[in-house]
Design an enzyme around this catalytic site. Structure first.
Site, PDB file in Angstrom:
ATOM      1  N   SER A 250       0.859  -1.188   0.000  1.00 53.48           N
ATOM      2  CA  SER A 250       0.000   0.000   0.000  1.00 53.48           C
ATOM      3  C   SER A 250       0.890   1.231   0.000  1.00 53.48           C
ATOM      4  O   SER A 250       2.118   1.126   0.052  1.00 53.48           O
ATOM      5  CB  SER A 250      -0.892   0.006   1.237  1.00 53.48           C
ATOM      6  OG  SER A 250      -0.126   0.373   2.374  1.00 53.48           O
ATOM      7  N   LYS A 251       0.237   2.392   0.002  1.00 53.54           N
ATOM      8  CA  LYS A 251       0.972   3.658  -0.041  1.00 53.54           C
ATOM      9  C   LYS A 251       1.989   3.778   1.093  1.00 53.54           C
ATOM     10  O   LYS A 251       2.989   4.461   0.952  1.00 53.54           O
ATOM     11  CB  LYS A 251      -0.011   4.830   0.058  1.00 53.54           C
ATOM     12  CG  LYS A 251      -0.739   5.083  -1.238  1.00 53.54           C
ATOM     13  CD  LYS A 251      -1.284   6.504  -1.282  1.00 53.54           C
ATOM     14  CE  LYS A 251      -2.011   6.747  -2.587  1.00 53.54           C
ATOM     15  NZ  LYS A 251      -3.452   6.799  -2.422  1.00 53.54           N
ATOM     16  N   ARG A 252       1.693   3.125   2.216  1.00 49.75           N
ATOM     17  CA  ARG A 252       2.629   3.182   3.342  1.00 49.75           C
ATOM     18  C   ARG A 252       4.015   2.704   2.932  1.00 49.75           C
ATOM     19  O   ARG A 252       5.017   3.049   3.537  1.00 49.75           O
ATOM     20  CB  ARG A 252       2.140   2.282   4.485  1.00 49.75           C
ATOM     21  CG  ARG A 252       1.007   2.838   5.292  1.00 49.75           C
ATOM     22  CD  ARG A 252       0.640   1.884   6.411  1.00 49.75           C
ATOM     23  NE  ARG A 252       0.323   0.545   5.915  1.00 49.75           N
ATOM     24  CZ  ARG A 252       1.028  -0.533   6.181  1.00 49.75           C
ATOM     25  NH1 ARG A 252       2.100  -0.466   6.933  1.00 49.75           N
ATOM     26  NH2 ARG A 252       0.657  -1.709   5.689  1.00 49.75           N
ATOM     27  N   GLY A 254       5.579   3.385   0.251  1.00 49.93           N
ATOM     28  CA  GLY A 254       6.248   4.282  -0.702  1.00 49.93           C
ATOM     29  C   GLY A 254       5.485   4.310  -2.006  1.00 49.93           C
ATOM     30  O   GLY A 254       4.262   4.145  -2.017  1.00 49.93           O
TER      31      GLY A 254
END
Ligand code: GLU
Length: 484
Positions: A250-252, A254
């Protein structure tokens, strides 16, 4: 005539955001399978979630697909015999399919109020059981003539539905654990499971290749296709993609969108190569592939069941490797396109400065991304500035004024102006001044680049040209004498 299936695959993104690596991997596998089998690849936009779908996302997805080189045979902008290819433009088809199922008694209208259903759902939750629609409207199908209704598919109460998955093998779902699910909402909009299945049937999709997260939807879609009297396609559910911490990517973690990687200077060859290895491998060893090699070696049998871990370092390494494989002129072209996409305060080739094609040979071996081109050669064309470390080295170097004067003399006089001549003449001056060549060149390097590390000094002086080199050396010498 044999009875081989004509391979038709589809990629069916919901345009609610950028194309992520997970979606791009799904698109790639569907595309590779179609191409390797001489089949057709369809792009279908699943935009029935009107609150979350945007036109900008449709454009983004299309532009990322085009950048990756995943062309479609049927879809938006291309047309095809099974169009239109955007679900919101296919409303009439879902309506008539639902109507037909209703008339045949395979679907029924459900007038249960959302409140009554919500209460029943809450009660089930409190008792710790799974909520299944109890079939209240099943037998009185369509009896109530007015009021809001949804359309539900009549599904078997017992038995099981087997998904014959080309990756996971047979996966059996107990029909007693699923209910008569909604196929058309009260506002007339079809649900995902209905629209996707109607379309897979109407578009004669032979192989549905998509992420693992859709596996629980598959028995529902099979029920729809069977109710419609269609042919159930083959399914291949691709393994999940995890971040390095083993949680779903996920966006976490990067960058996750193709567009972000593109803007960070990744090239399509590396993206494709890396995405292909997220769940597929040829022999467990070979890591570098061209698109053509992937087309000729891709098979669904070699897709693994285990989750794949997205490793940014490996992608970066692979990008460097594919950059090194590009011919110099091709890399120069990529760099030009890349630079054109971003606002820089200076561009190669302007105002007598060296152009991209002059600079690429200096850094081709060192670049891991197109962005590295700017980091490694920006001093040639961006507004000149000293790095702090370089400036203090220059100021502290007692040899600097004398070296700069000597280098100036050599550079101004040498004929012809070439790397070999520069090297031998500068070496000679260094010897004469009894300074080691490396130390001698350091103030020259800082003067012409503002930095302590650059590509080879003689190539750098050549690329910068005599005039600009002298200009920068003079500026540095002037600064030293005014400080001194
Ligand atoms: N539109 C769905 C999604 O973006 C994919 C549907 C499918 O592949 O069946 O998740």
């Amino acid at each position: 005539m044999g009875n081989e299936v004509t391979v038709r695959t589809r990629f069916a993104p919901s345009p609610t955001g950028h194309l992520h690596v997970g979606g791009a991997r799904t698109a790639l596998f569907s595309w590779l399978f179609a191409r390797s089998m001489g089949g057709a690849f369809i792009l279908r936009i699943e935009d029935t979630d009107t609150a979350r779908s945007t036109e900008a996302a449709v454009e983004q997805i299309i532009s990322s697909m085009a950048w990756l080189g995943l062309d479609w045979d049927e879809g938006p902008g291309k047309g095809g015999a099974c169009g239109p290819y955007r679900q919101m433009e296919r409303a009439g088809l879902y309506e008539s399919a639902a109507q037909r199922l209703f008339e045949e008694g395979r679907a029924y209208r459900c007038y249960c109020s959302p409140k009554a259903l919500e209460d029943a759902r809450r009660a089930a939750r409190e008792e710790g059981r799974q909520f299944l629609y109890p079939g209240t409207c099943r037998e009185g199908a369509g009896k109530q003539a007015s009021g809001d209704y949804v359309v539900r598919l009549r599904t078997p109460d017992s038995g099981s539905t087997v998904v014959r998955d080309l990756v996971r093998g047979d996966v059996e779902f107990d029909d007693a654990l699923s209910d008569d699910f909604i196929i058309v909402r009260s506002n007339g909009v079809p649900t995902y499971n209905f629209a996707a299945a109607v379309d897979d049937d109407a578009m004669a999709v032979s192989h549905v290749i998509r992420g693992d997260d859709h596996l629980p939807n598959t028995p529902k879609q099979i029920h729809v296709i069977q109710a419609l009297g269609g042919t159930v396609p083959a399914y291949a559910h691709l393994p999940l993609i995890l971040g390095p911490d083993q949680s779903p990517l996920s966006k976490r973690h990067g960058s996750v969108s193709v567009e972000e990687f593109r803007s960070k200077g990744y090239i399509r060859e590396a993206m494709i190569n890396y995405l292909a290895l997220l769940g597929w491998s040829l022999d467990g060893e070979t890591t570098l592939f061209t698109l053509e090699e992937l087309v000729s070696s891709f098979t669904l049998e070699r897709v693994g069941k285990n989750a794949a871990v997205f490793d940014n370092d490996k992608l970066l390494w692979m990008n460097g490797s594919h950059i090194r494989s590009l011919p110099g002129n091709e890399l120069a072209q990529r760099v030009e396109e890349y630079l054109a996409g971003g606002p820089l305060e200076g561009l190669p080739g302007s105002d007598g400065l060296p152009g991209v094609a002059d600079l690429v040979p200096l850094v081709h071996e060192k670049m891991k991304t197109l962005e590295d081109f700017i980091t490694l050669t920006g001093f040639f064309f961006l507004p000149f500035a000293y790095e702090e470390k370089a400036l203090s080295k220059l100021l502290d170097d007692e040899n600097a004024p004398g070296v700069l004067a000597a280098a100036r003399e050599v550079i101004a006089a040498i004929e012809p102006y070439d790397a070999g001549g520069l090297e031998s003449s500068l070496r000679e001056r260094a010897d004469k001044m009894d300074i080691k060549l490396g130390r001698f060149l350091q103030p020259v390097r800082i003067a012409v680049s503002g930095r302590t590390v650059t590509p080879g000094m003689f190539e750098t002086l050549m690329a910068l040209g005599r005039e600009k080199s002298l200009e920068r050396i003079d500026a540095a010498a002037g600064m030293l004498s005014s400080k001194g």
